[in-house]
Design a protein around this motif. Sequence first.
Motif, PDB file in Angstrom:
ATOM      1  N   PHE A   1       2.198  11.294   6.183  1.00 39.17           N
ATOM      2  CA  PHE A   1       3.064  10.120   6.321  1.00 39.17           C
ATOM      3  C   PHE A   1       2.552   9.159   7.399  1.00 39.17           C
ATOM      4  N   GLN A   2       2.802   7.876   7.134  1.00 37.42           N
ATOM      5  CA  GLN A   2       2.376   6.808   8.042  1.00 37.42           C
ATOM      6  C   GLN A   2       2.882   7.063   9.461  1.00 37.42           C
ATOM      7  N   SER A   3       4.139   7.555   9.546  1.00 38.79           N
ATOM      8  CA  SER A   3       4.718   7.756  10.875  1.00 38.79           C
ATOM      9  C   SER A   3       4.571   9.193  11.356  1.00 38.79           C
TER      10      SER A   3
ATOM     11  N   MET B   1      -2.843   9.934   1.829  1.00 37.85           N
ATOM     12  CA  MET B   1      -2.739   9.775   3.289  1.00 37.85           C
ATOM     13  C   MET B   1      -2.403   8.333   3.627  1.00 37.85           C
ATOM     14  N   ASP B   2      -1.312   8.153   4.334  1.00 40.81           N
ATOM     15  CA  ASP B   2      -0.863   6.800   4.687  1.00 40.81           C
ATOM     16  C   ASP B   2      -1.193   6.548   6.159  1.00 40.81           C
ATOM     17  N   GLU B   3      -2.261   5.823   6.390  1.00 34.90           N
ATOM     18  CA  GLU B   3      -2.734   5.543   7.757  1.00 34.90           C
ATOM     19  C   GLU B   3      -2.699   6.794   8.629  1.00 34.90           C
ATOM     20  N   PRO B   4      -3.448   7.805   8.224  1.00 38.88           N
ATOM     21  CA  PRO B   4      -3.339   9.087   8.928  1.00 38.88           C
ATOM     22  C   PRO B   4      -3.895   9.023  10.344  1.00 38.88           C
TER      23      PRO B   4
ATOM     24  N   LYS C   1       0.827  -1.218   0.000  1.00 39.32           N
ATOM     25  CA  LYS C   1       0.000   0.000   0.000  1.00 39.32           C
ATOM     26  C   LYS C   1       0.858   1.263   0.000  1.00 39.32           C
ATOM     27  N   THR C   2       1.792   1.318   0.964  1.00 39.62           N
ATOM     28  CA  THR C   2       2.641   2.516   1.060  1.00 39.62           C
ATOM     29  C   THR C   2       3.461   2.695  -0.210  1.00 39.62           C
ATOM     30  N   THR C   3       3.968   1.593  -0.728  1.00 37.42           N
ATOM     31  CA  THR C   3       4.774   1.669  -1.942  1.00 37.42           C
ATOM     32  C   THR C   3       3.966   2.281  -3.084  1.00 37.42           C
TER      33      THR C   3
HETATM   34 MG   LIG Z   1       2.581   1.158   4.918  1.00 39.01          MG
END
Ligand SMILES: [Mg+2]
Lengths: 266, 519
Positions: free
Chosen positions: A92-94, A170-173, A51-53
Motif C-alpha cells: 500500500f501507498q501508505s 506495489m503502490d509507491e513502495p 495510478k492507484t485507482t
Molecule cells: Mg496513488
Amino acid sequence: MQISPLIAFAHVGKSFGGGRGTQAVRAVDDVSLEIAEGEFLVIVGGSGSGKTTLLRLANRLIDADQGQITVEGDDVRSVDPIQLRRRIGYVFQSGGLFPHFSVSGNIGITPKLIGTPPDEIAARVDELLDLVRLDRALYRDRFPHELSGGQRQRVGVARALAARPRIVLMDEPFGALDPLTRDALGDDYRELHRKLGLTTVMITHDMTEALLLADRIAVMRGGKLLAQGTPAQLSRSEDPYVGELLRTPRRQAERLNALLPRGSAA
Amino acid sequence: MSFFSDPRWGEALAHLPDYLGNHVRVSVTALALGLVVSLPLAIAARNHRAIRGALLGFASIVQTVPGLALLALFYPLLLALAALSLAWFGAGFSAFGFLPAVLALALYSMLPVLRNTITGLGGVDPAIREAAEGVGMTPLQSLFQVELPLALPVMMAGIRTAAVWVIGTATLSTPIGQTSLGNYIFAGLQTQNWVFVLFGCLAAAMLALAVDQLLALIEAGIRHRSRLRVLAGGIGIATLVAATLVPQTARAPSGIIVGAKTFAEQYVLSALVAQRLRAAGFSAGSREGLGSNVIFEALAAGDIDVYVDYSGTLWANQLQRADIRPRAELLAELKATLAHRNITLLGELGFENAYALVMPRRRAEALGIRGIADLASHAATMSMAADYEFFSRPEWAGLQKAYGLKFRTQRQMQPDFMYAAAASGEVDVIAGYTSDGLIAKYDLVVLEDTRHAIPPYDAIMLLAPKRAGDEALRAALTPLLGSIDIATMREANLRAAGGDGASSPDAVARWLWDKVGKR
Ligand SMILES: [Mg+2]
Ligand SMILES: Nc1ncnc2c1ncn2[C@@H]1O[C@H](COP(=O)(O)OP(=O)(O)OP(=O)(O)O)[C@@H](O)[C@H]1O
C-alpha cells in the motif's frame, strides 16, 4: 507464440463521486493495458492521474464501471474477491501495516488467513525478513511504531510476498525514503522479482527509478493511459508530456555531471 | 456521643454484605445486558448513517429520562407482561425488584457504549481498513481482527462511563423492590438517619471508583498491549463479583418478608411487625423503601408477605374510587374487594394517617380559622405546600370541590421539610399527615374537614394471598390490631425523626411495643 497476458485491462473506466452536486471525477478513463507473465511494469504519472485507482481495480478493492479486467485469464468480476486478494500481493501507498500486530503478525497475516500452520508461517516470516534484509531476531517482535519508515516499507513488501503470490502490485513502495535506501531497496526487489519469477506492477513518481527498474513503463495522465512501452520505445514517443518526463532524468544527470567533476567523492 | 462512636455505623456495616452484594449483582447484570445489546447494535449501525442516528437519538432520549422515573416505568410494564405470560404460557415471573431494575439500568448503560463503539470504529484509519481488505480478510475478519481491536480503547472508555452511571443509578432501584446501596439512602433520608445516608453515598461512590479503576487498568493494558494489566483488571472485577455472590448464596431470602414504603412511619411499623414475627418464632426479613404502587402489587404477587397500608390510599389507587364513604362502610367494602384478589385485610392498627390541611396554631387562631371551610376566604392570599403526589391525588380535587379552595401558590416539598416550612411561615398551609409527630412539635393545628372531603385513612395490615391460611402468622400479628392510637404513633414518628442512635426504626419499634404491648 502468443502468450496470454497475466493481467489485462480492456477499456476500463472508473468514476468517483458525482453525488450531492459535486462533479464526478473520471479517475480511470478507457484504459487498455496488458501485463505479461514475469514482466516488471512501472506506472508513472502525476498526482491524481489515476495510478492507484488502476491498481485497486486489479484486485477488486474497487469495481470498474466500464470495461473488463482479467487476472490469470479470469474476469475478476467472476471470481471471489477475497480469494483473488489472497492470491495477489499488494503493497500500500501508505504502508498500511496493522499497528496492533507485530512485524511477524503483519507479514504472516495472509498465510494465516488461508490456514497455513503456525510453524510454517513462522519459518516463512523469517525467510521473508532475510529476503528484505531485516534482522530476524531484532525485528520479528517489534510493532510498526517501533520501526523507521524504510523498515516499515520493507515489512510491507515482505507481507505482500508472504503467501507466495505470482502477482505483486506495489503502490509507491519506496516513497519517502532517502535516495540511498531507496536505490538499494529497488535493486533488492528487482532481484527478488527475477528470482521468484514474479509479475510486478509498481507505481512510482520517480522517473529515474522507473527507467532503472522497469521492463516496460506505462504513463498515465488525467485518468488516461498516455503511452506504454520499453524505455527505448517511449523515448521515440511523440507525445510532448512523455518526452518531457523522459528528458527530466537525463537533464538532471547532465547537470549533475557538470556539477560533480568525474572521479571526485566517489 | 462522638461522630464515629454512633452505634448506627455498626448497624450500617451489618447491612453491607446484603446491600452491596445486591447492588453489585444488579449493576453487573445490567451492564452485561447493556453490552450484549449495544455492541452488536453499534457494529451493525456503523456503516448506516440513518440507523446510527436513530440509535444514538434513542439512547440520548433514554438518558434524559430521570433514573428514578425510568426504573419506575419498568415495573408496571413488566407487571403487564408477567400477567400476559401467565395467561399465555401458564408461567408468570416476578416483575418486582431484580428484573425491572436490570432492564432499566441496562437501557441506561447503552448510550456511552453505543456512542463510543460507533466513534471508535469510525475512527479506524481508512487506509488500515483498506489494508485489511487488501491482504484478503473477509468483512468479519476485518471487524474482529483489525477494526474492533483498534477501536477497543475508545470502547473501553465508554464501558467505564456506563459502569459508573449504572452503579450510581442502581441506588434508585430500592423503590421498585431491588435491594441496593440505595436502601441506606432512602431509609436514611426518611428517618433522618444521616449516618445511613452518608454510609450509602460513600459505599456507592467507592464501588463506582473501584470498578472504574479496574476497568481503567484493563483499558491501559489494551492500549499498551500489556496482558498483565488486562489480566489483573479482569481478576479484580471477577473477584468483586465472586465476593458479592458468596454472602448471597448463604442467605437466600427465607421466611416472612415484611414490606415498607418510603417514609419513617412505614419503617417503624415494618420493624415492629418483623419483631413480633421473630418473637413468635418466624424468620422474618424486610423489603423497605418500596414505592406506593409497587408495594401493593408486590404483595398481590407474593413478593412480600405482609405490610401496612392505609384504607384511603387503597380506596383511591387500587379501587379507583373517587366517592367517599363513612369509615366502617369503606373498610367493609375494601375488605370484600381485596378478598377477590385473595388479599387478606387482617384489621386496623388503631390510628389514621390521613392527609390533612395543617397550619400554625397561633395564625389559625388569629385569623379565626378552625376548619377548612374557614380557610376558603383567605386562600387567595396564601401559599400552600404538599408532598410530591398530593396535588395529583383525588383528595386534592375533592377538597377543592368541597370547599372551593384556590391558593395563591402551590409548591411541592420533601415531606420532612414541610412542617418546618409551615412553622417558620415560609408557607401558610401544608397538606400534612395526621400521624406525623412534627404537628405537635411545631405547635401546628389540623384543620377540621367538616364536609368529609378526605376519605378515612386507617392503617390496616394486609397479608399476601399465599399467607391467607397461615393461622400461626395471623396469631402472631393479631396483638398489633387496634393497639396503636394516634398519639402513640405521633410520638413514635417523632422519635424516629430524632436523628440519633435511639431513632433507628428497630429502636423505635421496640419502644412502641413496650408502650402498646402491655395493654
Ligand atoms: Mg496513488
Ligand atoms: N475513493 C475515492 N472517492 C473519490 N474520489 C477518488 C477516490 N479515490 C480516488 N479518487 C480521485 O480519483 C483521482 C485519481 O486518484 P488516484 O488515487 O488514482 O491518483 P494517483 O495517480 O494514485 O495519485 P497519487 O500519485 O497522488 O497517489 C483523483 O482525482 C482522486 O481524487
